[in-house]
Write a protein that holds these residues in place. Structure first.
Motif, PDB file in Angstrom:
ATOM      1  N   LEU A 157      48.664  47.694  24.228  1.00 26.39           N
ATOM      2  CA  LEU A 157      49.426  47.043  23.167  1.00 26.39           C
ATOM      3  C   LEU A 157      50.776  47.738  22.969  1.00 26.39           C
ATOM      4  O   LEU A 157      51.800  47.069  22.771  1.00 26.39           O
ATOM      5  N   ALA A 158      50.810  49.054  23.031  1.00 28.13           N
ATOM      6  CA  ALA A 158      52.077  49.775  22.910  1.00 28.13           C
ATOM      7  C   ALA A 158      53.032  49.378  24.037  1.00 28.13           C
ATOM      8  O   ALA A 158      54.236  49.190  23.808  1.00 28.13           O
ATOM      9  N   ALA A 180      44.879  50.184  22.953  1.00 29.76           N
ATOM     10  CA  ALA A 180      46.044  50.577  22.157  1.00 29.76           C
ATOM     11  C   ALA A 180      47.224  50.917  23.056  1.00 29.76           C
ATOM     12  O   ALA A 180      48.368  50.557  22.755  1.00 29.76           O
ATOM     13  N   LEU A 226      55.653  48.342  12.567  1.00 29.41           N
ATOM     14  CA  LEU A 226      55.042  48.146  13.881  1.00 29.41           C
ATOM     15  C   LEU A 226      53.673  48.811  13.973  1.00 29.41           C
ATOM     16  O   LEU A 226      52.748  48.265  14.581  1.00 29.41           O
ATOM     17  N   GLU A 270      46.581  43.883  14.866  1.00 28.95           N
ATOM     18  CA  GLU A 270      46.510  43.192  16.159  1.00 28.95           C
ATOM     19  C   GLU A 270      45.373  43.749  17.014  1.00 28.95           C
ATOM     20  O   GLU A 270      44.631  42.990  17.644  1.00 28.95           O
ATOM     21  N   LEU A 271      45.218  45.060  17.041  1.00 30.36           N
ATOM     22  CA  LEU A 271      44.135  45.659  17.835  1.00 30.36           C
ATOM     23  C   LEU A 271      42.764  45.264  17.303  1.00 30.36           C
ATOM     24  O   LEU A 271      41.852  44.972  18.092  1.00 30.36           O
ATOM     25  N   TRP A 297      51.305  46.528  12.032  1.00 27.10           N
ATOM     26  CA  TRP A 297      51.074  45.310  12.818  1.00 27.10           C
ATOM     27  C   TRP A 297      50.117  45.604  13.970  1.00 27.10           C
ATOM     28  O   TRP A 297      49.185  44.840  14.226  1.00 27.10           O
ATOM     29  N   ALA A 298      50.343  46.709  14.671  1.00 23.72           N
ATOM     30  CA  ALA A 298      49.513  47.060  15.821  1.00 23.72           C
ATOM     31  C   ALA A 298      48.065  47.331  15.404  1.00 23.72           C
ATOM     32  O   ALA A 298      47.134  46.948  16.110  1.00 23.72           O
ATOM     33  N   TYR A 322      45.043  56.550  18.475  1.00 22.54           N
ATOM     34  CA  TYR A 322      44.331  55.425  17.891  1.00 22.54           C
ATOM     35  C   TYR A 322      42.852  55.738  17.957  1.00 22.54           C
ATOM     36  O   TYR A 322      42.334  56.076  19.015  1.00 22.54           O
ATOM     37  N   LEU A 366      52.700  55.267  21.825  1.00 21.29           N
ATOM     38  CA  LEU A 366      51.433  55.464  21.149  1.00 21.29           C
ATOM     39  C   LEU A 366      51.129  56.953  21.103  1.00 21.29           C
ATOM     40  O   LEU A 366      51.151  57.629  22.126  1.00 21.29           O
ATOM     41  N   ILE A 390      54.374  45.980  23.136  1.00 21.14           N
ATOM     42  CA  ILE A 390      55.396  46.092  22.093  1.00 21.14           C
ATOM     43  C   ILE A 390      56.725  46.507  22.700  1.00 21.14           C
ATOM     44  O   ILE A 390      57.767  45.924  22.400  1.00 21.14           O
TER      45      ILE A 390
END
Length: 156
Positions: A13-14, A10, A66, A73-74, A69-70, A34, A31, A17
């Motif tokens: 991914l942040a 996570a 967002l 996506e994760l 979406w995250a 998560y 982030l 982004i």
């Protein structure tokens, strides 16, 4: 996979982004948490303020989108799926002003499940899932809510 692996994914991914979406960088999105079921993004008020001194509605909806979406996506990345993810439909309600730094949280909507999503993805190469997002407000009530349908489509 260790218990810290999902959080590390996570965080990565942040960072992605912030690097790839200039708006996210300008909003100073970070982030917050998560846990596999819920994802939270923290945002400071200063770069997201409107002319009244509270959070700009566009920042609230962008942060919730967002976060949703995250979350999708994760889930895909953790299962080794290479997909494009996009928001297909969403509706937002603004319920109270936000006067401080804020959090945008995402979770699956009631009745939505990863099993059905991944079964559909395996069978059709694309799938959709409902996500519920919220910016917590005061007194335990939400300041804004977003209901969204995200679609994942396998690349190639």
């Amino acid at each position: 996979m260790t218990t810290t692996a999902p959080h590390a994914q996570a965080l990565a991914l942040a960072d992605f982004i912030r690097r790839e979406i200039p708006l996210a960088r300008a909003m100073d999105l970070r982030l917050e948490h998560y846990d596999g079921d819920r994802l939270g993004l923290a945002l400071p008020l200063a770069p997201n303020v409107n002319d009244k001194g509270c959070a700009f509605g566009g920042s609230l909806v962008s942060a919730m989108t967002l976060a949703g979406w995250a979350l999708v996506e994760l889930a895909l990345r953790q299962r080794g799926e290479d997909c494009d993810v996009f928001v297909a439909e969403s509706g937002v309600r603004y319920l109270q002003p936000v006067w401080n730094d804020f959090l945008a949280e995402a979770r699956l909507a009631d009745g939505a499940g990863w099993a059905t999503f991944f079964d559909t993805l395996a069978a059709r190469g694309k799938a959709r899932i409902e996500v519920a997002c919220e910016v917590p407000g005061t007194d335990g009530k939400p300041a804004a809510v977003l209901e969204a349908r995200f679609v994942a489509k396998r690349r190639g």
